[in-house]
Design a protein around this motif. Structure first.
Motif, PDB file in Angstrom:
ATOM      1  N   LYS A   1      32.594 -21.849   5.323  1.00 31.71           N
ATOM      2  CA  LYS A   1      33.402 -22.341   4.198  1.00 31.71           C
ATOM      3  C   LYS A   1      32.800 -21.922   2.859  1.00 31.71           C
ATOM      4  CE  LYS A   1      33.929 -26.799   5.280  1.00 31.71           C
ATOM      5  NZ  LYS A   1      34.480 -28.130   5.583  1.00 31.71           N
ATOM      6  N   GLU A   2      31.472 -22.028   2.749  1.00 27.27           N
ATOM      7  CA  GLU A   2      30.787 -21.615   1.513  1.00 27.27           C
ATOM      8  C   GLU A   2      31.030 -20.134   1.216  1.00 27.27           C
ATOM      9  OE1 GLU A   2      26.578 -22.443   1.686  1.00 27.27           O
ATOM     10  OE2 GLU A   2      26.962 -24.537   2.213  1.00 27.27           O
ATOM     11  N   SER A   3      30.953 -19.299   2.261  1.00 29.03           N
ATOM     12  CA  SER A   3      31.110 -17.859   2.036  1.00 29.03           C
ATOM     13  C   SER A   3      32.526 -17.523   1.573  1.00 29.03           C
ATOM     14  CB  SER A   3      30.747 -17.065   3.297  1.00 29.03           C
ATOM     15  OG  SER A   3      31.706 -17.239   4.311  1.00 29.03           O
ATOM     16  N   ILE A   4      33.516 -18.279   2.043  1.00 28.55           N
ATOM     17  CA  ILE A   4      34.892 -18.058   1.575  1.00 28.55           C
ATOM     18  C   ILE A   4      34.997 -18.488   0.117  1.00 28.55           C
ATOM     19  CG2 ILE A   4      37.300 -18.783   1.843  1.00 28.55           C
ATOM     20  CD1 ILE A   4      36.704 -19.002   4.905  1.00 28.55           C
ATOM     21  N   GLN A   5      34.482 -19.675  -0.190  1.00 27.13           N
ATOM     22  CA  GLN A   5      34.555 -20.184  -1.564  1.00 27.13           C
ATOM     23  C   GLN A   5      33.775 -19.311  -2.550  1.00 27.13           C
ATOM     24  OE1 GLN A   5      36.623 -22.472  -2.727  1.00 27.13           O
ATOM     25  NE2 GLN A   5      37.366 -22.601  -0.633  1.00 27.13           N
ATOM     26  N   ASN A   6      32.644 -18.763  -2.097  1.00 20.06           N
ATOM     27  CA  ASN A   6      31.812 -17.917  -2.960  1.00 20.06           C
ATOM     28  C   ASN A   6      32.334 -16.489  -3.052  1.00 20.06           C
ATOM     29  OD1 ASN A   6      30.141 -20.130  -3.145  1.00 20.06           O
ATOM     30  ND2 ASN A   6      28.664 -19.383  -1.673  1.00 20.06           N
ATOM     31  N   GLY A   7      33.305 -16.161  -2.205  1.00 23.88           N
ATOM     32  CA  GLY A   7      33.855 -14.807  -2.214  1.00 23.88           C
ATOM     33  C   GLY A   7      32.949 -13.779  -1.560  1.00 23.88           C
ATOM     34  N   THR A   8      32.064 -14.215  -0.651  1.00 22.50           N
ATOM     35  CA  THR A   8      31.145 -13.278   0.003  1.00 22.50           C
ATOM     36  C   THR A   8      31.519 -13.015   1.463  1.00 22.50           C
ATOM     37  OG1 THR A   8      29.643 -15.064   0.662  1.00 22.50           O
ATOM     38  CG2 THR A   8      29.230 -14.012  -1.475  1.00 22.50           C
TER      39      THR A   8
ATOM     40  N   ALA B   1      40.885 -24.477  11.809  1.00 22.15           N
ATOM     41  CA  ALA B   1      40.214 -23.391  12.536  1.00 22.15           C
ATOM     42  C   ALA B   1      38.937 -23.905  13.202  1.00 22.15           C
ATOM     43  CB  ALA B   1      39.899 -22.230  11.603  1.00 22.15           C
ATOM     44  N   PHE B   2      38.210 -24.764  12.513  1.00 20.10           N
ATOM     45  CA  PHE B   2      37.001 -25.347  13.106  1.00 20.10           C
ATOM     46  C   PHE B   2      37.354 -26.120  14.381  1.00 20.10           C
ATOM     47  CE2 PHE B   2      34.234 -29.018  13.736  1.00 20.10           C
ATOM     48  CZ  PHE B   2      33.015 -28.379  13.915  1.00 20.10           C
ATOM     49  N   ILE B   3      38.410 -26.941  14.305  1.00 21.72           N
ATOM     50  CA  ILE B   3      38.830 -27.748  15.451  1.00 21.72           C
ATOM     51  C   ILE B   3      39.256 -26.850  16.617  1.00 21.72           C
ATOM     52  CG2 ILE B   3      40.603 -29.387  16.249  1.00 21.72           C
ATOM     53  CD1 ILE B   3      40.450 -30.552  13.317  1.00 21.72           C
TER      54      ILE B   3
ATOM     55  N   PHE C   1      47.431 -18.941  13.134  1.00 25.36           N
ATOM     56  CA  PHE C   1      47.039 -19.144  11.743  1.00 25.36           C
ATOM     57  C   PHE C   1      46.729 -20.615  11.501  1.00 25.36           C
ATOM     58  CE2 PHE C   1      49.780 -15.500  12.060  1.00 25.36           C
ATOM     59  CZ  PHE C   1      49.081 -14.537  11.355  1.00 25.36           C
ATOM     60  N   HIS C   2      45.599 -20.857  10.809  1.00 26.17           N
ATOM     61  CA  HIS C   2      45.131 -22.227  10.608  1.00 26.17           C
ATOM     62  C   HIS C   2      44.454 -22.369   9.253  1.00 26.17           C
ATOM     63  CE1 HIS C   2      45.694 -22.780  14.949  1.00 26.17           C
ATOM     64  NE2 HIS C   2      45.157 -21.587  15.073  1.00 26.17           N
ATOM     65  N   THR C   3      44.399 -23.613   8.757  1.00 26.15           N
ATOM     66  CA  THR C   3      43.571 -23.889   7.599  1.00 26.15           C
ATOM     67  C   THR C   3      42.110 -23.778   8.046  1.00 26.15           C
ATOM     68  OG1 THR C   3      43.379 -26.246   8.029  1.00 26.15           O
ATOM     69  CG2 THR C   3      45.275 -25.538   6.676  1.00 26.15           C
ATOM     70  N   VAL C   4      41.191 -23.807   7.106  1.00 24.77           N
ATOM     71  CA  VAL C   4      39.769 -23.708   7.458  1.00 24.77           C
ATOM     72  C   VAL C   4      39.357 -24.863   8.365  1.00 24.77           C
ATOM     73  CG1 VAL C   4      37.431 -23.728   6.529  1.00 24.77           C
ATOM     74  CG2 VAL C   4      39.198 -22.422   5.366  1.00 24.77           C
ATOM     75  N   ASP C   5      39.804 -26.077   8.036  1.00 23.39           N
ATOM     76  CA  ASP C   5      39.428 -27.236   8.849  1.00 23.39           C
ATOM     77  C   ASP C   5      40.084 -27.196  10.228  1.00 23.39           C
ATOM     78  OD1 ASP C   5      37.775 -28.217   6.843  1.00 23.39           O
ATOM     79  OD2 ASP C   5      39.389 -29.379   5.925  1.00 23.39           O
TER      80      ASP C   5
ATOM     81  N   LEU D   1      43.439 -18.949   7.841  1.00 23.19           N
ATOM     82  CA  LEU D   1      42.586 -18.086   8.637  1.00 23.19           C
ATOM     83  C   LEU D   1      43.383 -17.600   9.843  1.00 23.19           C
ATOM     84  CD1 LEU D   1      39.152 -19.955   8.588  1.00 23.19           C
ATOM     85  CD2 LEU D   1      39.890 -18.002   7.226  1.00 23.19           C
ATOM     86  N   SER D   2      43.354 -16.314  10.059  1.00 21.43           N
ATOM     87  CA  SER D   2      43.972 -15.718  11.237  1.00 21.43           C
ATOM     88  C   SER D   2      42.933 -15.696  12.345  1.00 21.43           C
ATOM     89  CB  SER D   2      44.427 -14.294  10.914  1.00 21.43           C
ATOM     90  OG  SER D   2      44.607 -13.562  12.112  1.00 21.43           O
ATOM     91  N   LEU D   3      43.253 -16.318  13.474  1.00 14.96           N
ATOM     92  CA  LEU D   3      42.379 -16.296  14.644  1.00 14.96           C
ATOM     93  C   LEU D   3      43.028 -15.376  15.671  1.00 14.96           C
ATOM     94  CD1 LEU D   3      41.372 -18.807  13.146  1.00 14.96           C
ATOM     95  CD2 LEU D   3      41.212 -19.966  15.320  1.00 14.96           C
ATOM     96  N   THR D   4      42.363 -14.265  15.968  1.00 15.50           N
ATOM     97  CA  THR D   4      42.879 -13.330  16.961  1.00 15.50           C
ATOM     98  C   THR D   4      42.017 -13.447  18.208  1.00 15.50           C
ATOM     99  OG1 THR D   4      43.590 -11.838  15.202  1.00 15.50           O
ATOM    100  CG2 THR D   4      43.482 -10.928  17.433  1.00 15.50           C
TER     101      THR D   4
END
Length: 134
Positions: free
Chosen positions: A15-22, A75-77, A69-73, A55-58
């Motif tokens: 989640k941090e890496s998405i928010q930080n753009g890394t 996707a974790f579940i 396709f899922h939200t970040v939360d 988030l696309s989960l393939t």
């Protein structure tokens, strides 16, 4: 001891890496034995209408690929149950470092950080930064 708390720490880094753009990419890999499910790739996808992302989960199987396709939360579940059955490794690639969540033979989870493989974030992350979504 359960590996779930360590996987939760790993997901915080996602989640941090998405928010930080890394964020570059995320892969669940290294299965136990010969399984139908080979790996799962996770990448962000822009939703221009709502000015947000999912988030696309393939899920790559021996004979097919299934994308969801899922939200970040969410996707974790969806992904958490796949750790230890069948996957032993989750690899997060960022522009700052590569972060690996591993399960050993006793199913104890560890997080390892190494030098980055990718110099650039994913194209979608770059576009999200430009649009001010993250």
């Amino acid at each position: 001891m359960s590996f779930q708390p360590v996987f939760v720490q790993f997901w915080e880094k996602v989640k941090e890496s998405i928010q930080n753009g890394t964020y570059a990419k995320l892969t669940l890999a290294k299965t136990i034995g010969d399984t139908e499910l080979k790996n799962i790739y996770v990448r962000p996808v822009l939703n221009d209408e709502k000015n947000d992302y999912k988030l696309s989960l393939t899920a790559r199987y021996k004979t097919e690929e299934i994308e969801s396709f899922h939200t970040v939360d969410e996707a974790f579940i969806v992904l958490a149950p796949y750790m230890n059955n069948p996957f032993l490794t989750a690899l997060l690639f960022t522009t700052e470092n590569d972060i690996t969540f591993k399960l050993n033979k006793k199913r104890v989870g560890t997080i390892i950080e190494q030098a980055p493989t990718f110099k650039n974030a994913s194209d979608v992350i770059i576009e999200m930064k430009e649009k001010g979504i993250i």
